[in-house]
Design a protein around this motif. Structure first.
Motif, PDB file in Angstrom:
ATOM      1  N   ILE B 134       0.851  -1.198   0.000  1.00 27.20           N
ATOM      2  CA  ILE B 134       0.000   0.000   0.000  1.00 27.20           C
ATOM      3  C   ILE B 134       0.886   1.246   0.000  1.00 27.20           C
ATOM      4  O   ILE B 134       0.637   2.206  -0.724  1.00 27.20           O
ATOM      5  CB  ILE B 134      -0.950  -0.017   1.211  1.00 27.20           C
ATOM      6  CG1 ILE B 134      -1.939  -1.182   1.065  1.00 27.20           C
ATOM      7  CG2 ILE B 134      -1.687   1.307   1.347  1.00 27.20           C
ATOM      8  CD1 ILE B 134      -2.773  -1.440   2.309  1.00 27.20           C
ATOM      9  N   TYR B 135       1.953   1.185   0.802  1.00 24.74           N
ATOM     10  CA  TYR B 135       2.863   2.338   0.852  1.00 24.74           C
ATOM     11  C   TYR B 135       3.753   2.420  -0.381  1.00 24.74           C
ATOM     12  O   TYR B 135       4.063   3.508  -0.858  1.00 24.74           O
ATOM     13  CB  TYR B 135       3.699   2.286   2.140  1.00 24.74           C
ATOM     14  CG  TYR B 135       2.838   2.601   3.326  1.00 24.74           C
ATOM     15  CD1 TYR B 135       2.627   3.917   3.723  1.00 24.74           C
ATOM     16  CD2 TYR B 135       2.143   1.591   3.992  1.00 24.74           C
ATOM     17  CE1 TYR B 135       1.772   4.214   4.767  1.00 24.74           C
ATOM     18  CE2 TYR B 135       1.281   1.883   5.037  1.00 24.74           C
ATOM     19  CZ  TYR B 135       1.109   3.188   5.416  1.00 24.74           C
ATOM     20  OH  TYR B 135       0.251   3.486   6.436  1.00 24.74           O
ATOM     21  N   PHE B 141       3.279   6.851  -6.717  1.00 26.33           N
ATOM     22  CA  PHE B 141       2.576   8.010  -7.278  1.00 26.33           C
ATOM     23  C   PHE B 141       3.316   9.296  -6.921  1.00 26.33           C
ATOM     24  O   PHE B 141       3.493  10.183  -7.759  1.00 26.33           O
ATOM     25  CB  PHE B 141       1.137   8.088  -6.744  1.00 26.33           C
ATOM     26  CG  PHE B 141       0.195   7.137  -7.423  1.00 26.33           C
ATOM     27  CD1 PHE B 141      -0.107   7.294  -8.775  1.00 26.33           C
ATOM     28  CD2 PHE B 141      -0.395   6.102  -6.736  1.00 26.33           C
ATOM     29  CE1 PHE B 141      -0.979   6.427  -9.415  1.00 26.33           C
ATOM     30  CE2 PHE B 141      -1.264   5.222  -7.361  1.00 26.33           C
ATOM     31  CZ  PHE B 141      -1.552   5.385  -8.703  1.00 26.33           C
ATOM     32  N   ALA B 142       3.742   9.392  -5.663  1.00 28.74           N
ATOM     33  CA  ALA B 142       4.407  10.616  -5.216  1.00 28.74           C
ATOM     34  C   ALA B 142       5.748  10.794  -5.926  1.00 28.74           C
ATOM     35  O   ALA B 142       6.039  11.872  -6.463  1.00 28.74           O
ATOM     36  CB  ALA B 142       4.602  10.564  -3.699  1.00 28.74           C
ATOM     37  N   VAL B 143       6.545   9.723  -5.951  1.00 30.63           N
ATOM     38  CA  VAL B 143       7.904   9.856  -6.502  1.00 30.63           C
ATOM     39  C   VAL B 143       7.849  10.088  -8.011  1.00 30.63           C
ATOM     40  O   VAL B 143       8.520  10.977  -8.540  1.00 30.63           O
ATOM     41  CB  VAL B 143       8.742   8.595  -6.165  1.00 30.63           C
ATOM     42  CG1 VAL B 143      10.104   8.668  -6.823  1.00 30.63           C
ATOM     43  CG2 VAL B 143       8.903   8.458  -4.663  1.00 30.63           C
ATOM     44  N   LEU B 148       7.907  13.567 -12.836  1.00 32.69           N
ATOM     45  CA  LEU B 148       7.260  14.240 -13.969  1.00 32.69           C
ATOM     46  C   LEU B 148       7.354  15.748 -13.806  1.00 32.69           C
ATOM     47  O   LEU B 148       7.627  16.484 -14.756  1.00 32.69           O
ATOM     48  CB  LEU B 148       5.777  13.848 -14.011  1.00 32.69           C
ATOM     49  CG  LEU B 148       5.319  12.844 -15.049  1.00 32.69           C
ATOM     50  CD1 LEU B 148       3.816  12.706 -15.015  1.00 32.69           C
ATOM     51  CD2 LEU B 148       5.759  13.271 -16.447  1.00 32.69           C
ATOM     52  N   TYR B 149       7.128  16.217 -12.586  1.00 32.52           N
ATOM     53  CA  TYR B 149       7.134  17.650 -12.331  1.00 32.52           C
ATOM     54  C   TYR B 149       8.509  18.261 -12.632  1.00 32.52           C
ATOM     55  O   TYR B 149       8.606  19.256 -13.344  1.00 32.52           O
ATOM     56  CB  TYR B 149       6.731  17.941 -10.881  1.00 32.52           C
ATOM     57  CG  TYR B 149       6.865  19.398 -10.538  1.00 32.52           C
ATOM     58  CD1 TYR B 149       5.908  20.324 -10.948  1.00 32.52           C
ATOM     59  CD2 TYR B 149       7.980  19.872  -9.840  1.00 32.52           C
ATOM     60  CE1 TYR B 149       6.041  21.674 -10.676  1.00 32.52           C
ATOM     61  CE2 TYR B 149       8.132  21.213  -9.552  1.00 32.52           C
ATOM     62  CZ  TYR B 149       7.160  22.114  -9.975  1.00 32.52           C
ATOM     63  OH  TYR B 149       7.306  23.441  -9.721  1.00 32.52           O
ATOM     64  N   ILE B 170      14.829   3.510  -8.120  1.00 32.39           N
ATOM     65  CA  ILE B 170      14.956   2.617  -6.961  1.00 32.39           C
ATOM     66  C   ILE B 170      13.575   2.231  -6.445  1.00 32.39           C
ATOM     67  O   ILE B 170      13.305   1.080  -6.108  1.00 32.39           O
ATOM     68  CB  ILE B 170      15.799   3.303  -5.858  1.00 32.39           C
ATOM     69  CG1 ILE B 170      17.237   3.464  -6.354  1.00 32.39           C
ATOM     70  CG2 ILE B 170      15.768   2.501  -4.562  1.00 32.39           C
ATOM     71  CD1 ILE B 170      18.119   4.312  -5.462  1.00 32.39           C
ATOM     72  N   TRP B 171      12.678   3.209  -6.441  1.00 34.78           N
ATOM     73  CA  TRP B 171      11.335   2.953  -5.925  1.00 34.78           C
ATOM     74  C   TRP B 171      10.612   1.890  -6.759  1.00 34.78           C
ATOM     75  O   TRP B 171       9.943   1.012  -6.234  1.00 34.78           O
ATOM     76  CB  TRP B 171      10.521   4.253  -5.887  1.00 34.78           C
ATOM     77  CG  TRP B 171       9.357   4.118  -4.948  1.00 34.78           C
ATOM     78  CD1 TRP B 171       8.169   3.508  -5.208  1.00 34.78           C
ATOM     79  CD2 TRP B 171       9.297   4.553  -3.587  1.00 34.78           C
ATOM     80  NE1 TRP B 171       7.364   3.531  -4.098  1.00 34.78           N
ATOM     81  CE2 TRP B 171       8.034   4.168  -3.089  1.00 34.78           C
ATOM     82  CE3 TRP B 171      10.180   5.222  -2.740  1.00 34.78           C
ATOM     83  CZ2 TRP B 171       7.631   4.449  -1.780  1.00 34.78           C
ATOM     84  CZ3 TRP B 171       9.759   5.503  -1.448  1.00 34.78           C
ATOM     85  CH2 TRP B 171       8.514   5.110  -0.982  1.00 34.78           C
TER      86      TRP B 171
END
Lengths: 149, 404, 252
Positions: B134-135, B141-143, B148-149, B170-171
């Motif tokens: 879940i994490y 999504f965050a990384v 992308l940003y 790595i993620w």
């Protein structure tokens, strides 16, 4: 313009609600809460209306996780004491909008999923226990006190 | 001279609207399937107490695995410094987010109690790899969002892009390790219980994700009338071939290791020889369609453009990948648990028997809805954001050899 | 979590009475009813809670279990309200009978299979929300308030002991709540055990006269089950996994 219209609607709604208020100051839109059998909660109905979920949640965890069967607020006792009889003089299940829990929860628009797993009909054994005469109870208590001393 | 890369939104043509409509219809069908299953219970699906994870999980796991792999192109550009892939890095990031969203949607909507999703996010047992996932998923999504940003923000230093890109790389390795471990850590079932599943899922992600990426970018470019150089596709195709070969290698090692252990011999006999549909799925679906034929197409090319070969191979790798995941998820459950190794079971509740499963229409609708959601998110992304360059000519590979 | 509301509620007279009884009584179990009514009953064990000092378990003598007898399954179904709906693949099966033939010797045996209440339960390890849990006294349960229906525990269980509820359920037993979209399994009749009783299957088995099942505290060296385990050899299923099941089989 839209906002003005919305405020107007709300105002009308409030006025209408006030006009509908009965003599006890409650709106006539208030749900008809069925009366329960057995003695009233010593904490008072208002207290129970606000806190019943906390009490039940606390005690459900006591029973499920710790095995404490000696709790004060168990769902099966709620259901037994607050049973509402249908036209056939038998308790109705949560399928009926006369069911105690449903009558209020529908009004408050709070969805509960208790009865997906729990029976919404009273358990005859629990009813029998609950309807034991207080006199008999006192006798039993006195007897127990005697033997345990 | 290298081309200056100019990123522009894709124009909303009638064809694009039509496609969006088709995808919307698939998503609506998945919504109906969800309501139907929620109302009636899982009894209306093909899943039962023996096969507890069915076709929705095959779709979900495929999409989640591919999500990690779709990031390949961006990682190759930012982390490994292959400049020619840089113009496609934004799309690579977007597609991987879209794939993960589609996969997770299918996964959570098949829960027995999807209404309790919030509970799954707030109450965690950290001994469970599921809880860790879940994490890993939300962190992805965050990384990747941050990645992308920084790629799209003005005046961002290349060093920052490389750092965030490395974090994303790595993620995604951690994420696919987590996905593979969902099965690898199931010690009780002969079909799982293998540490090799985690690295195998990573290699599968490289392969399936890149195949999905190649098909998606080719489709978008064809639709919008933009140009991709044949050598760019060819080079990514060669990489795809290496990944597809690596998947075959890991598959071979996994089964050979199992064959060596007497306790797993029965399971291997089931998958490799006597399993009927599962055996066909393995040899024809995974090995032939998903492995041997694509390898032939990708490495045995004649002169001239082999864009068609690469795209055909991509389609085959995706089909083979679905077959492979179906074999892992359903095949692993269909083979009975060995509770009484010294005995044969005469009579029990499905003990000792191969379990039956046939997917139902709602399950298929839910799975396809996840794919449609992926494509719709990616499509929306390229329509509203400056994700895709106006052209992807081969000049970026070797400026001295322009392709036109 | 502290609940100020509860504290005031506890001041109810009957509660105070109850506490006094509790302090005084050894073999007296009491049940407080909702509105100041207190019921007291005599029971075997005084403990109302899952006791960390205990480990409940079963010993099944395979030699005494008969292939044509299904009493434990029927008793469990009656007690806990799961039933045969004619869909064997999706029906709940908290306990099942399995008939076996030894591959080499041809010896035929029959035995009941249910949740093995492992000391190291894989279902508890894999559950993402912690809904699958082991009580202090070793009973492995599903807290259906926290179960999201992901079925990962069913994938992890080496004994196929768990069932997923595939259909909406009505008219459940008040002591055995069960509902659509959640996972369930043998509870070792925890509602009976908490009141000093034994599981329905064990009772039914002894009523048939077979007496193949024994229930008791594995941690208490004086208990009947511990004595029997000391005397006869027994195995736990899948002992290779080192899960140390609370259900043990002798003569298998």
């Amino acid at each position: 313009m839209k906002r003005l219209f919305a405020s107007f609607l709300i105002l009308i709604g409030l006025m209408g609600n006030m006009a509908l208020a009965g003599e006890d100051g409650k709106s006539s839109l208030y749900p008809a809460v069925p009366k329960a059998t057995g003695k009233a909660h010593p904490e008072g109905n208002e207290f129970m209306r606000i806190n019943h979920m906390k009490l039940m949640r606390h005690d459900r965890d006591e029973t499920t996780l710790l095995g404490n069967r000696d709790v004060k607020y168990s769902l099966k006792e709620c259901v037994a004491c607050h049973a509402v009889n249908g036209p056939d003089a038998r308790p109705v299940s949560v399928k009926s909008d006369k069911h105690f829990c449903r009558s209020c929860h529908e009004f408050a628009a709070v969805k509960i999923d208790c009865f997906q797993c729990h029976n919404s009909l009273p358990d005859p054994d629990v009813v029998e226990r609950l309807t034991m005469l207080p006199q008999k109870n006192r006798e039993l208590a006195a007897y127990l006190k005697e033997v345990t001393q | 001279m290298m081309d200056r890369t100019i990123y522009r939104e894709i124009k909303l043509t009638p064809v694009v609207w039509l496609l969006a409509g088709v995808l919307g219809a698939f998503i609506a069908a998945a919504g109906l399937a969800l309501l139907y299953v929620e109302h009636n219970g899982h009894i209306v699906t093909g899943m039962n107490n023996q096969i507890v994870w069915g076709l929705p999980h095959v779709f979900a796991i495929f999409l989640i695995v591919a999500a990690s792999g779709a990031l390949n192109v961006a990682s190759i550009a930012s982390v490994f410094g292959k400049i020619e892939n840089k113009p496609m890095a934004r799309f690579s990031g977007l597609l991987s987010l879209a794939l993960l969203a589609g996969g997770l949607a299918v996964l959570v909507l098949d829960l027995g109690r999807p209404d309790r999703l919030l509970l799954a996010m707030t109450k965690n047992n950290f001994k469970s790899i599921f809880a860790w996932n879940i994490y890993l998923y939300s962190g992805f999504f965050a990384v990747v969002g941050a990645y992308l940003y920084v790629q799209m923000a003005r005046g961002m230093a290349p060093k920052v892009i490389k750092q965030v890109g490395t974090a994303a790389f790595i993620w995604r390795l951690a994420l696919t390790t987590g996905t593979g471990s969902i099965f690898g850590w199931l010690v009780a079932r002969p079909g799982y219980d293998a540490a090799i599943l985690a690295p195998m899922f990573i290699v599968m992600s490289f392969s399936f994700g890149l195949a999905f990426f190649l098909l998606a970018i080719s489709a978008v470019y064809r639709l919008s009338g933009r140009y991709i150089g044949p050598n760019l596709i060819k080079r990514l195709g060669r990489l795809l071939g290496i990944f597809a070969g690596a998947v075959l290698y890991f598959t071979a090692v996994r089964h050979l290791t199992n064959l060596y252990a007497a306790e797993h011999a029965d399971f291997e006999r089931f998958i490799l020889f006597s399993g009927g549909f599962f055996t066909q799925l393995f040899w024809i679906g995974q090995v032939l369609i998903g492995g041997v034929i694509p390898l032939f197409l990708l490495f045995h090319h004649t002169d001239g453009s082999n864009r068609k070969h690469v795209l055909t191979a991509s389609v085959l790798i995706i089909l083979g990948g679905m077959a492979q995941i179906y074999g892992i998820v359903i095949g692993g459950q269909a083979f009975p648990l060995e509770i009484f190794p010294a005995y044969t079971v005469n009579n029990g509740s499905f003990d000792g028997a191969i379990a039956n499963y046939s997917a139902s229409l709602p399950e298929l609708a839910l799975g396809l809805g996840g794919v449609a959601l992926t494509l719709l998110i990616a499509g929306l992304g390229v329509v509203v954001l400056r994700i895709l360059p106006l052209n992807l000519s081969d000049r970026n590979i070797d400026p001295s050899k322009p392709d036109f | 979590m502290k609940l100020p509301a509860l504290k005031t509620a506890v001041k109810d007279l009957s509660e105070i009475d109850r506490r006094e009884f509790f302090k005084a009584g050894g073999a007296v179990a009491t049940v407080a009813l909702s509105s100041g009514v207190t019921l007291m009953a005599f029971g075997g064990a005084a403990s109302a809670n899952a006791d960390a000092g205990k480990r409940w378990g079963l010993l099944i003598d395979v030699n005494k279990c008969k292939s044509d007898c299904n009493a434990c399954v029927t008793a469990c179904s009656d007690e806990n309200g799961w039933e045969d709906t004619g869909n064997p693949e999706t029906d709940a099966q908290w306990i099942r009978k399995v008939d076996l033939t030894h591959k080499q010797t041809g010896r035929e045996v029959s035995l009941p299979m249910m949740c093995q209440h492992c000391e190291q339960p894989p279902c508890v390890d894999v559950c993402p929300t912690g809904a699958s849990f082991k009580r202090a006294d070793g009973i492995v349960l599903v807290d259906k308030h926290a179960c999201i229906g992901c079925r990962y525990c069913m994938m992890a269980c080496p004994f196929k002991a768990r069932s997923f509820v595939h259909e909406p359920v009505e008219n459940q037993k008040s002591h055995a709540p069960r509902g659509n979209g959640t996972v369930e399994s043998c509870t070792l009749c925890v509602h009976r055990v908490d009141k000093g009783g034994s599981p329905a299957c064990v009772e039914a088995c002894s009523e048939t006269g077979h007496g193949a099942m024994m229930f008791g505290d594995l941690n208490d060296p004086a208990s009947e089950i511990s004595q029997a385990l000391k005397q006869y050899s027994s195995i736990g299923l899948r002992d290779d996994l080192r899960l140390n099941p609370g259900v043990r089989y002798s003569n298998l």
